[in-house]
Write a protein that holds these residues in place. Structure first.
Motif, PDB file in Angstrom:
ATOM      1  N   PHE A  97      23.040  60.074  -4.846  1.00 45.81           N
ATOM      2  CA  PHE A  97      21.869  60.364  -5.663  1.00 45.81           C
ATOM      3  C   PHE A  97      22.260  60.224  -7.134  1.00 45.81           C
ATOM      4  O   PHE A  97      23.271  60.791  -7.563  1.00 45.81           O
ATOM      5  CB  PHE A  97      21.376  61.784  -5.377  1.00 45.81           C
ATOM      6  N   TYR A 108      20.474  54.358  -2.588  1.00 47.41           N
ATOM      7  CA  TYR A 108      19.616  54.588  -3.759  1.00 47.41           C
ATOM      8  C   TYR A 108      19.541  53.292  -4.556  1.00 47.41           C
ATOM      9  O   TYR A 108      20.544  52.805  -5.066  1.00 47.41           O
ATOM     10  CB  TYR A 108      20.199  55.733  -4.597  1.00 47.41           C
ATOM     11  N   LEU A 131      22.096  57.640   3.063  1.00 47.34           N
ATOM     12  CA  LEU A 131      21.040  57.047   2.253  1.00 47.34           C
ATOM     13  C   LEU A 131      21.587  56.112   1.188  1.00 47.34           C
ATOM     14  O   LEU A 131      22.712  56.257   0.726  1.00 47.34           O
ATOM     15  CB  LEU A 131      20.212  58.165   1.608  1.00 47.34           C
ATOM     16  N   THR A 155      25.032  53.020  -5.329  1.00 48.67           N
ATOM     17  CA  THR A 155      23.916  53.105  -4.394  1.00 48.67           C
ATOM     18  C   THR A 155      24.148  54.105  -3.271  1.00 48.67           C
ATOM     19  O   THR A 155      23.242  54.395  -2.505  1.00 48.67           O
ATOM     20  CB  THR A 155      23.609  51.722  -3.781  1.00 48.67           C
ATOM     21  N   GLU A 203      17.372  65.736  -3.717  1.00 48.13           N
ATOM     22  CA  GLU A 203      18.367  65.196  -2.779  1.00 48.13           C
ATOM     23  C   GLU A 203      18.220  65.851  -1.405  1.00 48.13           C
ATOM     24  O   GLU A 203      18.225  65.177  -0.375  1.00 48.13           O
ATOM     25  CB  GLU A 203      19.760  65.410  -3.349  1.00 48.13           C
ATOM     26  N   VAL A 232      14.706  54.951  -2.145  1.00 48.62           N
ATOM     27  CA  VAL A 232      15.756  55.424  -1.246  1.00 48.62           C
ATOM     28  C   VAL A 232      15.478  54.872   0.145  1.00 48.62           C
ATOM     29  O   VAL A 232      14.335  54.878   0.601  1.00 48.62           O
ATOM     30  CB  VAL A 232      15.806  56.963  -1.222  1.00 48.62           C
ATOM     31  N   SER A 251      11.192  54.108   3.763  1.00 48.99           N
ATOM     32  CA  SER A 251      11.692  54.240   2.390  1.00 48.99           C
ATOM     33  C   SER A 251      10.954  55.374   1.701  1.00 48.99           C
ATOM     34  O   SER A 251       9.872  55.784   2.121  1.00 48.99           O
ATOM     35  CB  SER A 251      11.495  52.937   1.602  1.00 48.99           C
TER      36      SER A 251
END
Length: 154
Positions: A89, A7, A5, A86, A121, A150, A135
């Protein structure tokens, strides 16, 4: 589907434009003020330290249009700040309750989940097991304000 992922806070290009123009994209003046401490900053995805120079601006986190493309208030540093990591979390947001809103690629909301402190998370990883989720917006429980978005890496 096990997704890595990403962020995302307010993109650097949007921050540069707002800081340079001294107003946000809705025409509101950027009014610098000293932080009382504790304001969630959407530029570097940290919590403001007391005395930091910040501003409250209007921002639309969703790039696609549609009824869920809300504009809302976000705190940002008025001066350059470090880019957020990024790939993980945001640590300052880990122990907060959050609303997690899932959206498809067309910007339509699929569902929403209330994540208790320390569970966001894990909840995000579970939500992204659904291939329809493009997203997820992580939002403040009380005010409903956007904290960050995210997405899957790549």
């Amino acid at each position: 589907m096990n997704a890595e992922l990403r962020y995302e806070g307010v993109p650097g290009s949007a921050l540069d434009r707002i800081r340079r123009n001294r107003h946000d994209d809705s025409g509101n003046s950027v009014v610098p003020r000293r932080s009382e401490g504790g304001e969630p900053l959407r530029c570097c995805l940290t919590i403001a330290a007391a005395g930091a120079e910040i501003a409250l601006v209007a921002y639309r986190p969703m790039a696609v249009g549609g009824p869920y493309a809300e504009v809302g208030p976000v705190f940002v540093h008025t001066l350059d700040c470090p880019e957020p990591d990024t790939g993980s979390f945001p640590i300052d947001f880990r122990d907060r309750r959050a609303v997690l809103r899932q959206y498809d690629a067309n910007g339509q909301m699929l569902d929403g989940v209330l994540a208790e402190a320390g569970t966001a998370e894990t909840e995000l990883k579970r939500l992204f097991e659904d291939a329809a989720v493009d997203s997820v917006q992580v939002r403040n429980v009380v005010a409903g304000c956007w904290n960050f978005t995210v997405r899957r890496q790549g």
